[in-house]
Motif scaffolding. Sequence first.
Motif, PDB file in Angstrom:
ATOM      1  N   LYS A  65       0.841  -1.190   0.000  1.00 39.33           N
ATOM      2  CA  LYS A  65       0.000   0.000   0.000  1.00 39.33           C
ATOM      3  C   LYS A  65       0.883   1.249   0.000  1.00 39.33           C
ATOM      4  O   LYS A  65       1.972   1.254   0.594  1.00 39.33           O
ATOM      5  CB  LYS A  65      -0.929   0.023   1.222  1.00 39.33           C
ATOM      6  CG  LYS A  65      -1.928  -1.132   1.237  1.00 39.33           C
ATOM      7  CD  LYS A  65      -2.918  -1.023   0.091  1.00 39.33           C
ATOM      8  CE  LYS A  65      -3.915  -2.183   0.048  1.00 39.33           C
ATOM      9  NZ  LYS A  65      -3.308  -3.430  -0.459  1.00 39.33           N
ATOM     10  N   ALA A  66       0.396   2.275  -0.668  1.00 37.62           N
ATOM     11  CA  ALA A  66       1.132   3.529  -0.733  1.00 37.62           C
ATOM     12  C   ALA A  66       1.063   4.254   0.615  1.00 37.62           C
ATOM     13  O   ALA A  66       0.179   3.984   1.429  1.00 37.62           O
ATOM     14  CB  ALA A  66       0.538   4.414  -1.831  1.00 37.62           C
ATOM     15  N   PRO A  67       1.996   5.164   0.865  1.00 41.01           N
ATOM     16  CA  PRO A  67       1.923   5.962   2.096  1.00 41.01           C
ATOM     17  C   PRO A  67       0.627   6.783   2.128  1.00 41.01           C
ATOM     18  O   PRO A  67       0.006   7.049   1.097  1.00 41.01           O
ATOM     19  CB  PRO A  67       3.151   6.875   2.001  1.00 41.01           C
ATOM     20  CG  PRO A  67       4.062   6.214   1.015  1.00 41.01           C
ATOM     21  CD  PRO A  67       3.178   5.487   0.052  1.00 41.01           C
ATOM     22  N   ALA A  68       0.244   7.175   3.329  1.00 41.03           N
ATOM     23  CA  ALA A  68      -0.969   7.980   3.493  1.00 41.03           C
ATOM     24  C   ALA A  68      -0.894   9.238   2.623  1.00 41.03           C
ATOM     25  O   ALA A  68       0.154   9.886   2.530  1.00 41.03           O
ATOM     26  CB  ALA A  68      -1.151   8.355   4.954  1.00 41.03           C
ATOM     27  N   LYS A  69      -2.001   9.578   1.989  1.00 39.83           N
ATOM     28  CA  LYS A  69      -2.038  10.764   1.145  1.00 39.83           C
ATOM     29  C   LYS A  69      -1.779  12.007   1.998  1.00 39.83           C
ATOM     30  O   LYS A  69      -2.233  12.108   3.139  1.00 39.83           O
ATOM     31  CB  LYS A  69      -3.379  10.858   0.427  1.00 39.83           C
ATOM     32  CG  LYS A  69      -3.626   9.663  -0.502  1.00 39.83           C
ATOM     33  CD  LYS A  69      -4.691   9.945  -1.532  1.00 39.83           C
ATOM     34  CE  LYS A  69      -4.753   8.794  -2.535  1.00 39.83           C
ATOM     35  NZ  LYS A  69      -5.535   9.107  -3.729  1.00 39.83           N
ATOM     36  N   THR A  70      -1.060  12.930   1.413  1.00 36.01           N
ATOM     37  CA  THR A  70      -0.620  14.089   2.190  1.00 36.01           C
ATOM     38  C   THR A  70      -1.785  14.942   2.669  1.00 36.01           C
ATOM     39  O   THR A  70      -1.679  15.621   3.696  1.00 36.01           O
ATOM     40  CB  THR A  70       0.338  14.952   1.354  1.00 36.01           C
ATOM     41  OG1 THR A  70      -0.298  15.326   0.124  1.00 36.01           O
ATOM     42  CG2 THR A  70       1.609  14.181   1.036  1.00 36.01           C
ATOM     43  N   SER A  71      -2.904  14.910   1.962  1.00 36.66           N
ATOM     44  CA  SER A  71      -4.062  15.702   2.405  1.00 36.66           C
ATOM     45  C   SER A  71      -4.619  15.209   3.729  1.00 36.66           C
ATOM     46  O   SER A  71      -5.288  15.963   4.448  1.00 36.66           O
ATOM     47  CB  SER A  71      -5.164  15.676   1.339  1.00 36.66           C
ATOM     48  OG  SER A  71      -5.640  14.350   1.143  1.00 36.66           O
ATOM     49  N   LEU A  72      -4.345  13.935   4.074  1.00 35.95           N
ATOM     50  CA  LEU A  72      -4.850  13.386   5.327  1.00 35.95           C
ATOM     51  C   LEU A  72      -4.146  13.964   6.545  1.00 35.95           C
ATOM     52  O   LEU A  72      -4.620  13.790   7.674  1.00 35.95           O
ATOM     53  CB  LEU A  72      -4.713  11.860   5.318  1.00 35.95           C
ATOM     54  CG  LEU A  72      -5.655  11.110   4.373  1.00 35.95           C
ATOM     55  CD1 LEU A  72      -5.290   9.632   4.314  1.00 35.95           C
ATOM     56  CD2 LEU A  72      -7.099  11.279   4.812  1.00 35.95           C
ATOM     57  N   SER A  73      -3.021  14.611   6.336  1.00 38.95           N
ATOM     58  CA  SER A  73      -2.311  15.260   7.445  1.00 38.95           C
ATOM     59  C   SER A  73      -2.166  16.756   7.201  1.00 38.95           C
ATOM     60  O   SER A  73      -1.316  17.408   7.807  1.00 38.95           O
ATOM     61  CB  SER A  73      -0.929  14.624   7.646  1.00 38.95           C
ATOM     62  OG  SER A  73      -0.187  14.649   6.445  1.00 38.95           O
ATOM     63  N   ALA A 177      -1.789  13.044  -3.136  1.00 37.90           N
ATOM     64  CA  ALA A 177      -2.305  13.993  -2.151  1.00 37.90           C
ATOM     65  C   ALA A 177      -3.820  13.893  -1.998  1.00 37.90           C
ATOM     66  O   ALA A 177      -4.341  13.893  -0.885  1.00 37.90           O
ATOM     67  CB  ALA A 177      -1.913  15.417  -2.542  1.00 37.90           C
ATOM     68  N   TYR A 178      -4.540  13.808  -3.116  1.00 40.09           N
ATOM     69  CA  TYR A 178      -6.002  13.868  -3.089  1.00 40.09           C
ATOM     70  C   TYR A 178      -6.613  12.703  -3.859  1.00 40.09           C
ATOM     71  O   TYR A 178      -5.977  12.105  -4.730  1.00 40.09           O
ATOM     72  CB  TYR A 178      -6.492  15.178  -3.717  1.00 40.09           C
ATOM     73  CG  TYR A 178      -6.185  16.408  -2.894  1.00 40.09           C
ATOM     74  CD1 TYR A 178      -7.068  16.857  -1.926  1.00 40.09           C
ATOM     75  CD2 TYR A 178      -5.000  17.121  -3.109  1.00 40.09           C
ATOM     76  CE1 TYR A 178      -6.789  17.988  -1.166  1.00 40.09           C
ATOM     77  CE2 TYR A 178      -4.708  18.259  -2.362  1.00 40.09           C
ATOM     78  CZ  TYR A 178      -5.605  18.683  -1.385  1.00 40.09           C
ATOM     79  OH  TYR A 178      -5.319  19.791  -0.638  1.00 40.09           O
ATOM     80  N   ASN A 179      -7.874  12.415  -3.547  1.00 40.62           N
ATOM     81  CA  ASN A 179      -8.659  11.478  -4.342  1.00 40.62           C
ATOM     82  C   ASN A 179      -9.323  12.219  -5.498  1.00 40.62           C
ATOM     83  O   ASN A 179      -9.490  13.445  -5.458  1.00 40.62           O
ATOM     84  CB  ASN A 179      -9.710  10.780  -3.484  1.00 40.62           C
ATOM     85  CG  ASN A 179      -9.107   9.654  -2.649  1.00 40.62           C
ATOM     86  OD1 ASN A 179      -7.943   9.289  -2.829  1.00 40.62           O
ATOM     87  ND2 ASN A 179      -9.879   9.107  -1.728  1.00 40.62           N
ATOM     88  N   ASN A 180      -9.717  11.460  -6.510  1.00 42.33           N
ATOM     89  CA  ASN A 180     -10.215  12.015  -7.771  1.00 42.33           C
ATOM     90  C   ASN A 180     -11.739  12.111  -7.737  1.00 42.33           C
ATOM     91  O   ASN A 180     -12.434  11.097  -7.775  1.00 42.33           O
ATOM     92  CB  ASN A 180      -9.733  11.121  -8.916  1.00 42.33           C
ATOM     93  CG  ASN A 180     -10.037  11.700 -10.278  1.00 42.33           C
ATOM     94  OD1 ASN A 180     -11.065  12.312 -10.497  1.00 42.33           O
ATOM     95  ND2 ASN A 180      -9.120  11.485 -11.211  1.00 42.33           N
ATOM     96  N   GLU A 181     -12.265  13.325  -7.685  1.00 51.24           N
ATOM     97  CA  GLU A 181     -13.712  13.526  -7.594  1.00 51.24           C
ATOM     98  C   GLU A 181     -14.439  13.080  -8.864  1.00 51.24           C
ATOM     99  O   GLU A 181     -15.521  12.511  -8.789  1.00 51.24           O
ATOM    100  CB  GLU A 181     -14.015  14.998  -7.312  1.00 51.24           C
ATOM    101  CG  GLU A 181     -15.496  15.344  -7.285  1.00 51.24           C
ATOM    102  CD  GLU A 181     -16.241  14.718  -6.114  1.00 51.24           C
ATOM    103  OE1 GLU A 181     -17.482  14.728  -6.132  1.00 51.24           O
ATOM    104  OE2 GLU A 181     -15.590  14.214  -5.181  1.00 51.24           O
ATOM    105  N   TRP A 182     -13.857  13.321 -10.018  1.00 60.66           N
ATOM    106  CA  TRP A 182     -14.517  12.924 -11.266  1.00 60.66           C
ATOM    107  C   TRP A 182     -14.618  11.404 -11.349  1.00 60.66           C
ATOM    108  O   TRP A 182     -15.644  10.861 -11.777  1.00 60.66           O
ATOM    109  CB  TRP A 182     -13.769  13.486 -12.471  1.00 60.66           C
ATOM    110  CG  TRP A 182     -14.260  12.960 -13.797  1.00 60.66           C
ATOM    111  CD1 TRP A 182     -13.519  12.333 -14.748  1.00 60.66           C
ATOM    112  CD2 TRP A 182     -15.599  13.018 -14.307  1.00 60.66           C
ATOM    113  NE1 TRP A 182     -14.304  11.978 -15.821  1.00 60.66           N
ATOM    114  CE2 TRP A 182     -15.594  12.386 -15.577  1.00 60.66           C
ATOM    115  CE3 TRP A 182     -16.799  13.511 -13.830  1.00 60.66           C
ATOM    116  CZ2 TRP A 182     -16.740  12.249 -16.374  1.00 60.66           C
ATOM    117  CZ3 TRP A 182     -17.958  13.384 -14.605  1.00 60.66           C
ATOM    118  CH2 TRP A 182     -17.917  12.763 -15.864  1.00 60.66           C
TER     119      TRP A 182
END
Length: 335
Positions: A65-73, A177-182
């Motif tokens: 698994k990838a590291p936690a997305k930066t937006s989560l911190s 960093a972020y998830n894809n809304e589209w």
Amino acid sequence: MKLATSLAFQAFFAVAGSTSVLATSSDSFKRPRSILSVTQIRGGGGADPSSSLGFPDAPAWGWNKAPAKTSLSNPEALGPYLPSDQSWSAKGWELNLVQLVHWTPVVPSVIMAWQVFKNANAWESYLGTKQRVLMMLLSPIVAFFGGLPGIMMHTYEGWMVAPFKNPLANDTLDVKAYNNEWLRIVAYQFIFVMQYVGLQLLSVAILGPEYFWGTLGSLSVAGFLIAYLGNQKPKATFDLFGHSTFPLSWYTIVPFIMCAVLNMFAFFKLGEHVYANEGFVGAVKSLAAPVLIAAGGVIEGLLAETRFNQWLHIFAVILFNAGFWCQLDMFKLVV
């Protein structure tokens, strides 16, 4: 016959020999280059290594698994209504658990289909026709595989719920960093449309296409066409904890809600058959499966995807699983 065969072989080798001479004796005859060279296959020869990057990448086994997305911190990305750091719940083993519970409903789904197949005569005696038995067999399979767009979306996201950005409005969207809304918008539509099909197969199987004065079959098809082909612009999106959720068109959600209500009634009717002598307790047991599945969907969509806590995500999908197992218990009683 022998003479003809001998002449044929002599002609073949003569042509082959002349071709070889032409290919090797003159620079004007070059061997054709393949479109995909060996070096390109191996990743060399000018191929761009970044074109095959993944998330995670090197290694990328199913359990990596990838590291936690930066937006989560990032307190600014999370907003004022959430804790300043939600990355604590996005460790590798937690994300593997998220992945696992998303796949486990396939077990009761297949067993349900097997139960219908194994006891086809009993189901036909209850439902009335082989066509309705087939719809009952397909309903749990479609319900599970109708969730594959969500599994594909979660795989792309690294199995993390995290703040969303739409790449159509943010040209520099960073997957790390972020998830894809589209992507979520597209996945939601397919999830709800396919769940509509799975729920409606069960409802039509139990109630019969002649229900609603013989219009249930036609209404089911019309609902599917509206949900899939309807205008996707007027969405039921709203904000919760400072983040948008429920990016689903009204043209999709209205047929789905009607279908879900009918499905609960169909489960109640099935319960009258399998829990015939249990009264109020039987009614509660009849509705356990659709209520648990619906509760899981609500918690995932409204809480997990706005609070970005992976354990809320896990809990929501555990409710899905519980609903499928309750439905299996009902199927086992039709013998």
